[in-house]
Design an enzyme around this catalytic site. Sequence first.
Site, PDB file in Angstrom:
ATOM      1  N   GLU A 146       0.900  -1.139   0.000  1.00 30.75           N
ATOM      2  CA  GLU A 146       0.000   0.000   0.000  1.00 30.75           C
ATOM      3  C   GLU A 146       0.950   1.201   0.000  1.00 30.75           C
ATOM      4  OE1 GLU A 146      -2.189   1.013   3.564  1.00 30.75           O
ATOM      5  OE2 GLU A 146      -3.596   2.232   2.435  1.00 30.75           O
ATOM      6  N   ARG A 164       6.636 -12.831   8.986  1.00 32.77           N
ATOM      7  CA  ARG A 164       7.287 -11.575   8.646  1.00 32.77           C
ATOM      8  C   ARG A 164       8.631 -11.454   9.359  1.00 32.77           C
ATOM      9  NH1 ARG A 164       5.116  -6.780   8.822  1.00 32.77           N
ATOM     10  NH2 ARG A 164       2.925  -7.301   9.000  1.00 32.77           N
ATOM     11  N   LYS A 209       5.733   0.509   9.491  1.00 29.84           N
ATOM     12  CA  LYS A 209       5.609   1.796   8.809  1.00 29.84           C
ATOM     13  C   LYS A 209       5.134   2.884   9.767  1.00 29.84           C
ATOM     14  CE  LYS A 209       4.358   0.159   4.250  1.00 29.84           C
ATOM     15  NZ  LYS A 209       3.260   0.156   3.279  1.00 29.84           N
TER      16      LYS A 209
END
Length: 554
Positions: free
Chosen positions: A33, A259, A269
Amino acid sequence: MESTSPSNFLHAIIARDLASGRVSEVVTRFPPEPNGYLHVGHAKSICLNFGLAQAFGGRCNLRFDDTNPGKESPEYVASIQEDVRWLGFEWSGPVRYASAYFQQFYDWAVHLVEQGHAYVCDLDAEQAREYRGTLTQPGRNSPCRERPVRENLDLLARMKAGEFDDGSRVLRAKIDMASPNMNLRDPILYRIRKLAHHQTGSDWCIYPTYDFAHGQEDAIEGITHSICTLEFEDHRPLYDWLLEHLPVPSRPRQYEFGRLNLNYTVTSKRKLGQLVDEGVVDGWDDPRLPTISGMRRRGFTPRAIRRFCDMIGVTRSDGVVDVAMLEHAIRDDLNENAPRAMCVLRPLKVVLTDYPADRTDWLTAPNHPTRAELGQRTLPFTRELYIDADDFREAASKKFKRLVLGKRVRLRNACVIEADEVVMGGDGAVAEVRAHTIADTIGKDPADGSKPRGVIHWVSATGGRRARVRLYDRLFHHQAPDRGENDFMALVNPDSLQLVSDAWIEPSLAEALPEQNFQFEREGYFVADRYEHSAEAPVFNRTIGLRDTWNDGP
RNA sequence: UGGGGUGUCGCCAAGCGGCAAGGCACCGGGUUUUGAUCCCGGCAUUCGGAGGUUCGAAUCCUCCCACCCCAGCCA
């Protein structure tokens, strides 16, 4: 580019799918994104998705999952593309955008409503939360759940037309409010957001949620293996449910992997954005950040990052990788490929009393200890030199293998010298060392058979150049700055950046190109700053120090 | 106390019923005009725990324990 793609469970799954004929070609995608800069965790995903496609002769798309205009911006779509390319990957075909499929998504939403599988719900956010139940208690049906198809169709069209306020209505899938999987309790498909979108402008005022977009995007693009992180595992039933109830052109399958977590750093982020926004660091590409652009500016190479991703592997367990592994990856690459040079960080003047002031000898030095093909450069050798203040002591034990008053040391790539006396400065510190050279010791040991125990680096005081050097240290000293109760903002290392304004470099270094990597011998690996370095005003960033196993003595 | 996952050396990670790869880190020793690199050697009788099946289990079964994720109109 080398395509290392070490085997892992996904590699095995794809090999099996190809062998069984379930798929004839592997198509993956990297779907960020555009709401922030990419970081080392994304690098793992990029290497995985592009690497798998590469390993099996398939394709990998770059697709922006831009379904939430409120958080996204063109700055991020630009930086993400630059970072992916810099890492060494090229996506298949044009850049894709979820937003390019908005009309299709809308048509599919209508289809769901027509089939009785979706309805417009009037509950506001708070009411919806109450109706949803909890982890241990089932939810209750929305009072709008049995709304007639005709009415849903009308309401959905009016949502799209902008007749309702943000948050006043949503479109939901009609699945099961009692499901133990929260994602199946009539998940929201569309929400009203009267916001311009960076790609579609003001075309839409309703936007699909991640769940109503991702699987369909994959289906439209013919993705065969949709790889995401573990936290989406619970979404897989919904991903499949939507694909089953929609006339999609293909049937992608979702697979999850763990992850990347790195100790001593934050990789989220949101947190990286906070460090940037609150000015703790200089921007998304600050060399102290684990962002791709930050690591780039720090002096990491794409090859080292790719190698690191291969080293850590891909599994379904979530662990914490030691940053030492990342550091090893970059040291390993730079040791092999970076030219050597000399730079004095804390200049201490050495005057060679037996060497004429008007003389300069140009010595040659190899650019690499084992790779002769990397060539050599010349170094001016003069009466006045600079050595590092840490490399001199008036007195020291045998363990100190550097210059000591009355003792000898080898000047790297030059001759052996012996320190005779010290000149004190007004501040009581050593201001200058006076020494003399030992005859005929360039490229050979002293005639008397003695061999200096130490070698130190140096730069001509009159033939060298001043440079600015930035010494970076960990942004956090804490192993897990963002774990549990920790307030990561309070754990920032106040000394993570040390500015050296009067370092002294050999002249050839001024000619370095921005982003060129070097090993400053005995110090570490440095890179000419991508933006600020120039021949007139050299600026270097320390990527990582050399491994140092010397236990400091007295 | 619901659901979904994961547990193999300090860290990452192979292993998929035949008797514990590899990397990082660490500890020795050698080479070296970088206290770097390189080289050589060391580093899990044991696989979260307890039972069971089997000639044989990290691998199969049972129970237990720990940790992670899920109650955004974020992704």
